[in-house]
Motif scaffolding. Sequence first.
Motif, PDB file in Angstrom:
ATOM      1  N   GLN A 446       0.819  -1.225   0.000  1.00 40.14           N
ATOM      2  CA  GLN A 446       0.000   0.000   0.000  1.00 40.14           C
ATOM      3  C   GLN A 446       0.854   1.276   0.000  1.00 40.14           C
ATOM      4  O   GLN A 446       0.378   2.347   0.348  1.00 40.14           O
ATOM      5  CB  GLN A 446      -0.957  -0.007   1.179  1.00 40.14           C
ATOM      6  CG  GLN A 446      -2.010  -1.092   1.040  1.00 40.14           C
ATOM      7  CD  GLN A 446      -3.126  -0.966   2.053  1.00 40.14           C
ATOM      8  OE1 GLN A 446      -3.522   0.125   2.442  1.00 40.14           O
ATOM      9  NE2 GLN A 446      -3.639  -2.093   2.497  1.00 40.14           N
ATOM     10  N   SER A 447       2.114   1.143  -0.396  1.00 40.27           N
ATOM     11  CA  SER A 447       2.970   2.333  -0.486  1.00 40.27           C
ATOM     12  C   SER A 447       2.925   2.980  -1.859  1.00 40.27           C
ATOM     13  O   SER A 447       3.581   4.011  -2.067  1.00 40.27           O
ATOM     14  CB  SER A 447       4.419   1.974  -0.139  1.00 40.27           C
ATOM     15  OG  SER A 447       4.557   1.840   1.258  1.00 40.27           O
ATOM     16  N   GLY A 448       2.197   2.384  -2.769  1.00 44.07           N
ATOM     17  CA  GLY A 448       2.128   3.050  -4.060  1.00 44.07           C
ATOM     18  C   GLY A 448       1.528   2.195  -5.142  1.00 44.07           C
ATOM     19  O   GLY A 448       1.193   1.024  -4.936  1.00 44.07           O
ATOM     20  N   TYR A 449       1.410   2.838  -6.281  1.00 44.37           N
ATOM     21  CA  TYR A 449       0.850   2.178  -7.463  1.00 44.37           C
ATOM     22  C   TYR A 449       1.542   2.831  -8.644  1.00 44.37           C
ATOM     23  O   TYR A 449       1.389   4.030  -8.866  1.00 44.37           O
ATOM     24  CB  TYR A 449      -0.657   2.425  -7.484  1.00 44.37           C
ATOM     25  CG  TYR A 449      -1.396   1.629  -8.515  1.00 44.37           C
ATOM     26  CD1 TYR A 449      -1.910   0.373  -8.217  1.00 44.37           C
ATOM     27  CD2 TYR A 449      -1.577   2.140  -9.794  1.00 44.37           C
ATOM     28  CE1 TYR A 449      -2.586  -0.356  -9.180  1.00 44.37           C
ATOM     29  CE2 TYR A 449      -2.255   1.413 -10.755  1.00 44.37           C
ATOM     30  CZ  TYR A 449      -2.764   0.168 -10.444  1.00 44.37           C
ATOM     31  OH  TYR A 449      -3.435  -0.560 -11.384  1.00 44.37           O
ATOM     32  N   GLY A 450       2.351   2.060  -9.351  1.00 44.05           N
ATOM     33  CA  GLY A 450       3.106   2.640 -10.455  1.00 44.05           C
ATOM     34  C   GLY A 450       4.494   3.063 -10.009  1.00 44.05           C
ATOM     35  O   GLY A 450       4.927   2.774  -8.892  1.00 44.05           O
ATOM     36  N   VAL A 451       5.174   3.753 -10.909  1.00 44.19           N
ATOM     37  CA  VAL A 451       6.600   4.053 -10.733  1.00 44.19           C
ATOM     38  C   VAL A 451       6.856   5.524 -11.025  1.00 44.19           C
ATOM     39  O   VAL A 451       6.230   6.098 -11.905  1.00 44.19           O
ATOM     40  CB  VAL A 451       7.445   3.223 -11.740  1.00 44.19           C
ATOM     41  CG1 VAL A 451       8.931   3.371 -11.478  1.00 44.19           C
ATOM     42  CG2 VAL A 451       7.040   1.764 -11.738  1.00 44.19           C
ATOM     43  N   GLU A 452       7.795   6.111 -10.301  1.00 49.21           N
ATOM     44  CA  GLU A 452       8.319   7.418 -10.696  1.00 49.21           C
ATOM     45  C   GLU A 452       9.807   7.252 -10.995  1.00 49.21           C
ATOM     46  O   GLU A 452      10.463   6.338 -10.476  1.00 49.21           O
ATOM     47  CB  GLU A 452       8.113   8.459  -9.589  1.00 49.21           C
ATOM     48  CG  GLU A 452       6.668   8.944  -9.533  1.00 49.21           C
ATOM     49  CD  GLU A 452       6.474  10.251  -8.781  1.00 49.21           C
ATOM     50  OE1 GLU A 452       6.848  10.325  -7.603  1.00 49.21           O
ATOM     51  OE2 GLU A 452       5.920  11.194  -9.379  1.00 49.21           O
ATOM     52  N   ASN A 453      10.327   8.131 -11.816  1.00 42.58           N
ATOM     53  CA  ASN A 453      11.760   8.191 -12.160  1.00 42.58           C
ATOM     54  C   ASN A 453      12.201   7.001 -13.033  1.00 42.58           C
ATOM     55  O   ASN A 453      11.514   5.978 -13.115  1.00 42.58           O
ATOM     56  CB  ASN A 453      12.642   8.270 -10.909  1.00 42.58           C
ATOM     57  CG  ASN A 453      12.265   9.450 -10.034  1.00 42.58           C
ATOM     58  OD1 ASN A 453      11.767  10.436 -10.539  1.00 42.58           O
ATOM     59  ND2 ASN A 453      12.500   9.341  -8.744  1.00 42.58           N
ATOM     60  N   GLY A 454      13.370   7.186 -13.643  1.00 42.25           N
ATOM     61  CA  GLY A 454      13.906   6.168 -14.531  1.00 42.25           C
ATOM     62  C   GLY A 454      13.042   6.031 -15.783  1.00 42.25           C
ATOM     63  O   GLY A 454      12.026   6.720 -15.940  1.00 42.25           O
ATOM     64  N   ALA A 455      13.449   5.114 -16.648  1.00 47.16           N
ATOM     65  CA  ALA A 455      12.695   4.911 -17.888  1.00 47.16           C
ATOM     66  C   ALA A 455      11.269   4.456 -17.597  1.00 47.16           C
ATOM     67  O   ALA A 455      10.320   4.867 -18.259  1.00 47.16           O
ATOM     68  CB  ALA A 455      13.412   3.881 -18.750  1.00 47.16           C
ATOM     69  N   GLU A 456      11.108   3.626 -16.543  1.00 46.46           N
ATOM     70  CA  GLU A 456       9.762   3.144 -16.188  1.00 46.46           C
ATOM     71  C   GLU A 456       8.860   4.310 -15.790  1.00 46.46           C
ATOM     72  O   GLU A 456       7.691   4.355 -16.144  1.00 46.46           O
ATOM     73  CB  GLU A 456       9.824   2.142 -15.021  1.00 46.46           C
ATOM     74  CG  GLU A 456      10.347   0.780 -15.401  1.00 46.46           C
ATOM     75  CD  GLU A 456      11.844   0.679 -15.222  1.00 46.46           C
ATOM     76  OE1 GLU A 456      12.525   1.737 -15.225  1.00 46.46           O
ATOM     77  OE2 GLU A 456      12.345  -0.440 -15.087  1.00 46.46           O
ATOM     78  N   GLY A 457       9.431   5.237 -15.028  1.00 47.39           N
ATOM     79  CA  GLY A 457       8.655   6.401 -14.591  1.00 47.39           C
ATOM     80  C   GLY A 457       8.247   7.273 -15.771  1.00 47.39           C
ATOM     81  O   GLY A 457       7.117   7.765 -15.837  1.00 47.39           O
TER      82      GLY A 457
END
Length: 475
Positions: A446-457
């Motif tokens: 429950q700390s997140g959904y999805g990604v930030e930063n990098g190519a994935e972000g």
Amino acid sequence: MDFSAHYTLTINGKPVETATQMDVVNPATGQAFAKVPVAGQAELDAAVDAAKAALPAWKALGWEGRREKLIAAARAIEPHSEELARLFVMEQGRPYDMAKGEVDLGAYWIKAVARQDLSDDVVEDSDTRKVIVRHEPLGVVAAIVPWNFPVLLAIWKIAPALIAGNTMVLKPSPFTPLCTLRLAELWRDILPAGVFNVISGENELGPMMTAHPGFAKISFTGSTATGKRVMEAASRDLRRITLELGGNDAAIIMPDVDVAKVAQKLFFGAFYNSAQICIATKRMYIHEDIYDELRDELFRLAREAVVGDGLQQGTMFGPIQNRPQFDRVMSLIAGAREQGLTLLEGSAVPDTGGYFIPITLVDNPPEDAPVVTEEAFGPVLPLLKFSDVDDVVARANNSEYGLAGAVWSDDVDQAFEIANRLETGTVWINDNLQNAPHIPFAGAKQSGYGVENGAEGLREFTWPRTVFIPKAKAR
Ligand code: NAD
């Protein structure tokens, strides 16, 4: 410097005033020192319309054209970094050098993200066909940010969204609106009108944004409770979301560490920014062989810590950023005291009406104490004793959160084994608080959904368009 200067929204590249204004409070004094506009539905609609109108030309500029604009925007921060840092201290509370550190890092981050690229992926190149995946901008992005890192966490959204060809409406936290309003003002002549809009407002503005049909995506950083509301609102039209949420990060300290060497780094990993960091160490599991020694060393550092107004020379830790958070942390500490836990309270804090809390260690509380299970987001840290690796891994993982964690040991191979068992998006070995523009950052559980930063972000600000191109032979 006049902090009570006139602050305006930026909509379609222009300053916008509103009928009502709200106070911005300096957390070191508890006193209001500036006023900002309160945006409502009309300003939100205008900002979304402007962002929508700006989309075709911004997209047509291409990666190179947008890169130039973003690098110019980053450069525009540099001559204003001292002014922004002072404004940061006044609204957020962090000591000046560290506030300036965030502003400078923000400028660096924009440049680093702007230099990234998302070229087409060739997923098949056979005799009969070539299949490529292109990365198309989503449209207008809503960015909603918290008060603990008001500049950097905004830039984590602005830079990738814009370089990928989206436009944006950003809402700062009602507690820390000034730096982002000022950033947008600095960029009015640099970014094309409508590409980047900033609207400040009260609590109602967030839900108004998540309900607005004009957004293609909501990029949110804040608490898990609010993140769930954002997800629910976004589900109505299946809008894309990225959620960076809360954490209750565990650090596991093995018995072979050199206590004198690691204590200071562990201390700052827990208390930097007065512990108001999503990825701060919030539970410190210390092997029983070194527990007393490390506890005493951390307590010594807590007694030597200089807590005070961030504009005063020598301050190491500022106040809690806002009154509700101050009350929350104080009640967690009061609860621990009522429970009969042993609290080790650090140096005295100034009596200025500000939201100051002494750095406080909790000496080996039970695992189910609220001071262990809840995200404190303030300078109260439970130190917990362990003797067995399987047991400590289970205790570290026993949380609804899964943001980050750390393992400290002289034996990096053993630490790596333990690190692989932690259910968190990031794990550091003998380190903490590290991230960078090219490194993906995501919360598990429950700390997140999805990604930030990098190519994935970066990809999260695009949608994949798969194109099948026949080869001559197959025609
Ligand atoms: P918060 O959830 O109260 O507010 C975050 C933002 O959401 C603010 O701008 C707020 O005005 C807005 N908001 C409030 N209610 C909303 C709603 N119903 N719909 C849409 N927007 C709404 O969080 P906070 O107190 O500002 O920040 C502290 C929390 O943020 C902590 O839990 C911390 O761990 C988390 N955080 C996470 C990260 C991360 O990257 N994972 C980074 C920093 C902070």
